[in-house]
Motif scaffolding. Structure first.
Motif, PDB file in Angstrom:
ATOM      1  N   MET A   1     -19.091  63.679 -15.377  1.00  0.00           N
ATOM      2  CA  MET A   1     -20.474  63.955 -15.721  1.00  0.00           C
ATOM      3  C   MET A   1     -21.026  65.024 -14.807  1.00  0.00           C
ATOM      4  O   MET A   1     -20.654  65.112 -13.654  1.00  0.00           O
ATOM      5  CB  MET A   1     -21.295  62.686 -15.615  1.00  0.00           C
ATOM      6  CG  MET A   1     -20.766  61.633 -16.589  1.00  0.00           C
ATOM      7  SD  MET A   1     -21.556  60.043 -16.381  1.00  0.00           S
ATOM      8  CE  MET A   1     -20.610  59.073 -17.492  1.00  0.00           C
ATOM      9  N   SER A   2     -21.948  65.830 -15.305  1.00  0.00           N
ATOM     10  CA  SER A   2     -22.277  67.038 -14.574  1.00  0.00           C
ATOM     11  C   SER A   2     -23.205  66.815 -13.408  1.00  0.00           C
ATOM     12  O   SER A   2     -24.040  65.936 -13.421  1.00  0.00           O
ATOM     13  CB  SER A   2     -22.921  68.052 -15.517  1.00  0.00           C
ATOM     14  OG  SER A   2     -24.130  67.555 -15.997  1.00  0.00           O
ATOM     15  N   SER A  79     -26.648  62.339 -17.263  1.00  0.00           N
ATOM     16  CA  SER A  79     -25.666  63.166 -16.572  1.00  0.00           C
ATOM     17  C   SER A  79     -25.737  62.940 -15.075  1.00  0.00           C
ATOM     18  O   SER A  79     -26.724  62.411 -14.545  1.00  0.00           O
ATOM     19  CB  SER A  79     -25.912  64.650 -16.864  1.00  0.00           C
ATOM     20  OG  SER A  79     -27.060  65.105 -16.168  1.00  0.00           O
ATOM     21  N   SER A 100     -16.595  64.419 -10.055  1.00  0.00           N
ATOM     22  CA  SER A 100     -16.933  65.825  -9.816  1.00  0.00           C
ATOM     23  C   SER A 100     -18.359  65.995  -9.285  1.00  0.00           C
ATOM     24  O   SER A 100     -18.563  66.693  -8.289  1.00  0.00           O
ATOM     25  CB  SER A 100     -16.735  66.651 -11.088  1.00  0.00           C
ATOM     26  OG  SER A 100     -15.362  66.836 -11.344  1.00  0.00           O
ATOM     27  N   PRO A 101     -19.383  65.399  -9.912  1.00  0.00           N
ATOM     28  CA  PRO A 101     -20.716  65.529  -9.328  1.00  0.00           C
ATOM     29  C   PRO A 101     -20.817  64.894  -7.946  1.00  0.00           C
ATOM     30  O   PRO A 101     -21.589  65.363  -7.102  1.00  0.00           O
ATOM     31  CB  PRO A 101     -21.639  64.834 -10.328  1.00  0.00           C
ATOM     32  CG  PRO A 101     -20.757  64.120 -11.277  1.00  0.00           C
ATOM     33  CD  PRO A 101     -19.429  64.778 -11.246  1.00  0.00           C
ATOM     34  N   PRO A 151     -19.509  70.711 -19.901  1.00  0.00           N
ATOM     35  CA  PRO A 151     -20.531  70.743 -18.858  1.00  0.00           C
ATOM     36  C   PRO A 151     -19.904  71.203 -17.537  1.00  0.00           C
ATOM     37  O   PRO A 151     -19.022  70.539 -17.003  1.00  0.00           O
ATOM     38  CB  PRO A 151     -21.004  69.287 -18.762  1.00  0.00           C
ATOM     39  CG  PRO A 151     -20.554  68.643 -20.042  1.00  0.00           C
ATOM     40  CD  PRO A 151     -19.269  69.330 -20.376  1.00  0.00           C
ATOM     41  N   SER A 154     -18.431  69.304 -14.122  1.00  0.00           N
ATOM     42  CA  SER A 154     -18.294  67.893 -14.499  1.00  0.00           C
ATOM     43  C   SER A 154     -16.830  67.484 -14.399  1.00  0.00           C
ATOM     44  O   SER A 154     -15.948  68.307 -14.129  1.00  0.00           O
ATOM     45  CB  SER A 154     -18.778  67.685 -15.936  1.00  0.00           C
ATOM     46  OG  SER A 154     -17.895  68.335 -16.848  1.00  0.00           O
ATOM     47  N   THR A 155     -16.567  66.210 -14.633  1.00  0.00           N
ATOM     48  CA  THR A 155     -15.187  65.760 -14.668  1.00  0.00           C
ATOM     49  C   THR A 155     -14.420  66.438 -15.811  1.00  0.00           C
ATOM     50  O   THR A 155     -13.242  66.757 -15.671  1.00  0.00           O
ATOM     51  CB  THR A 155     -15.113  64.235 -14.827  1.00  0.00           C
ATOM     52  OG1 THR A 155     -15.966  63.826 -15.902  1.00  0.00           O
ATOM     53  CG2 THR A 155     -15.558  63.522 -13.552  1.00  0.00           C
ATOM     54  N   GLN A 180     -24.318  70.903 -21.880  1.00  0.00           N
ATOM     55  CA  GLN A 180     -24.368  69.457 -21.714  1.00  0.00           C
ATOM     56  C   GLN A 180     -23.968  68.791 -23.039  1.00  0.00           C
ATOM     57  O   GLN A 180     -23.903  69.445 -24.087  1.00  0.00           O
ATOM     58  CB  GLN A 180     -25.773  69.030 -21.286  1.00  0.00           C
ATOM     59  CG  GLN A 180     -26.145  69.477 -19.876  1.00  0.00           C
ATOM     60  CD  GLN A 180     -25.234  68.880 -18.823  1.00  0.00           C
ATOM     61  OE1 GLN A 180     -25.038  67.666 -18.767  1.00  0.00           O
ATOM     62  NE2 GLN A 180     -24.651  69.724 -17.978  1.00  0.00           N
ATOM     63  N   ASP A 228     -15.133  57.551 -12.813  1.00  0.00           N
ATOM     64  CA  ASP A 228     -16.545  57.222 -12.709  1.00  0.00           C
ATOM     65  C   ASP A 228     -16.692  56.325 -11.489  1.00  0.00           C
ATOM     66  O   ASP A 228     -16.122  55.228 -11.434  1.00  0.00           O
ATOM     67  CB  ASP A 228     -17.045  56.518 -13.968  1.00  0.00           C
ATOM     68  CG  ASP A 228     -17.173  57.477 -15.137  1.00  0.00           C
ATOM     69  OD1 ASP A 228     -17.718  58.574 -14.922  1.00  0.00           O
ATOM     70  OD2 ASP A 228     -16.728  57.138 -16.232  1.00  0.00           O
TER      71      ASP A 228
END
Length: 350
Positions: A1-2, A79, A100-101, A151, A154-155, A180, A228
């Motif tokens: 998610m971004s 997100s 990633s975020p 996005p 993001s992942t 997105q 996640d």
């Protein structure tokens, strides 16, 4: 998610954060001072409408049962960008966040004051690369010269270059577009893009008129998993570690329920994200859910005696973000290690 966009000034980001956070978060911001004062019994938890144990904890009120003297506020996000902004605005205590975020959040001279404390799931078939059927593309190599939306930072963005590389393509061989999930769906329906790498529930909408080319499950099996995570604020760690322990135990119970009571898990997920039980069952089947014992193992998060392989995964993600110029520089391994909250993890499986 971004994640949260990083510009030259963290002060500018902080100034804009509260305005950028969703109305739900703004509504709880008035409670921020009380929640962080040390006297209030309140937990503000950010979550996504994405199948995981988080939804079982929420639906079955596992945390409310474990902490009856607390007010639990569940705040929905779309997100990782919103989650990062909310932590900057001191509007969250705990939240779901993609790897990633998270990697981006702990980068720079003023990292976001939070730490990873749990793994919700490992990306599987619930995050994938799909091409529109009318393009005639049936494999990743066929994307040469095509427009692909994802996005950025993001992942999904992390997994996309790995998919291209495995097919003999470089990122420069395609046209990458930063969108997105909802704008991806709109661009897909207009025919503005040829393919997209994204997650559920948008992914299922694309599959109706698309061909799946690869997934994060395949890419993870090749050595580049995305996850996640769940993060907790530094302030909560200092103020209320017992609440974190109760929350971890609730998450562990939810992971066990996903395996021991699959029908109940389906009903909970369907109710939480307002979809049919058939769709909930299909979405749950696409995720990779660890056991609590796996979460705290050296293969994943680790324990207070030392971080597990997640440390390497986050470091690799940070290096990718730096190479993509999404961050100025990747944090050191020591900086990544300091962003892990491992105290008390071994108690979860006792």
């Amino acid at each position: 998610m971004s994640p949260l966009p990083q510009g030259p000034s963290r002060r500018l980001l902080l100034a804009g954060a509260l305005a950028a956070v969703s109305a739900a978060v703004t509504g709880c911001s008035a409670d921020s001072e009380a929640a962080t004062s040390g006297g209030a019994k309140q937990l503000r938890i950010g979550y996504f409408a994405f199948p995981s144990g988080d939804l079982l904890v929420k639906n079955r009120k596992l945390l409310e049962k474990a902490l009856p003297e607390y007010t639990i506020k569940w705040i929905k996000f779309d997100s990782g960008a919103g989650v990062n902004q909310a932590f900057l605005g001191k509007s969250l205590d705990i939240a779901a966040l993609g790897s990633s975020p998270f990697a981006r959040g702990i980068s720079g001279g003023s990292p976001i004051p939070y730490k990873v404390a749990w793994i919700l799931d490992v990306a599987g078939e619930n995050e994938a690369l799909v091409a529109r059927k009318d393009t005639g593309i049936t494999d990743v190599a066929g994307l040469n010269g095509k427009k692909i939306a994802t996005p950025f930072a993001s992942t999904s963005h992390y997994s996309l270059p790995a998919a291209l590389e495995a097919a003999g393509l470089a990122a420069s061989d395609v046209q990458l577009i930063d969108l997105q999930p909802q704008p991806i769906l709109a661009a897909w329906e207009r025919g503005d893009i040829d393919a997209a790498y994204v997650w559920l529930p948008t992914l299922d909408e694309l599959r109706k008129t698309g061909t799946q080319l690869t997934s994060s499950k395949e890419i993870g099996a090749a050595g580049k998993p995305t996850l996640d995570l769940a993060v907790v604020s530094d302030e909560l760690i200092g103020r209320d570690p017992k609440a974190i322990a109760a929350w971890r135990k609730a998450q562990a119970e939810a992971l066990r329920l996903l395996k021991s009571d699959p029908d109940g898990a389906v009903k909970a997920v369907a109710a939480e994200i307002n979809i049919s039980e058939a769709d909930a069952k299909a979405q749950l089947a696409q995720g990779v859910f660890l056991t609590p014992e796996q979460v705290v193992s050296a293969d994943w998060l680790g324990t207070h005696s030392g971080p597990g392989k997640l440390l390497t995964y986050v470091s690799d993600t940070s290096a990718f973000l730096a190479a993509q110029k999404q961050i100025d520089a990747a944090p050191s391994e020591d900086a990544v290690r300091k962003a892990f909250y491992l105290e008390g993890l071994s108690d979860v499986v006792k």
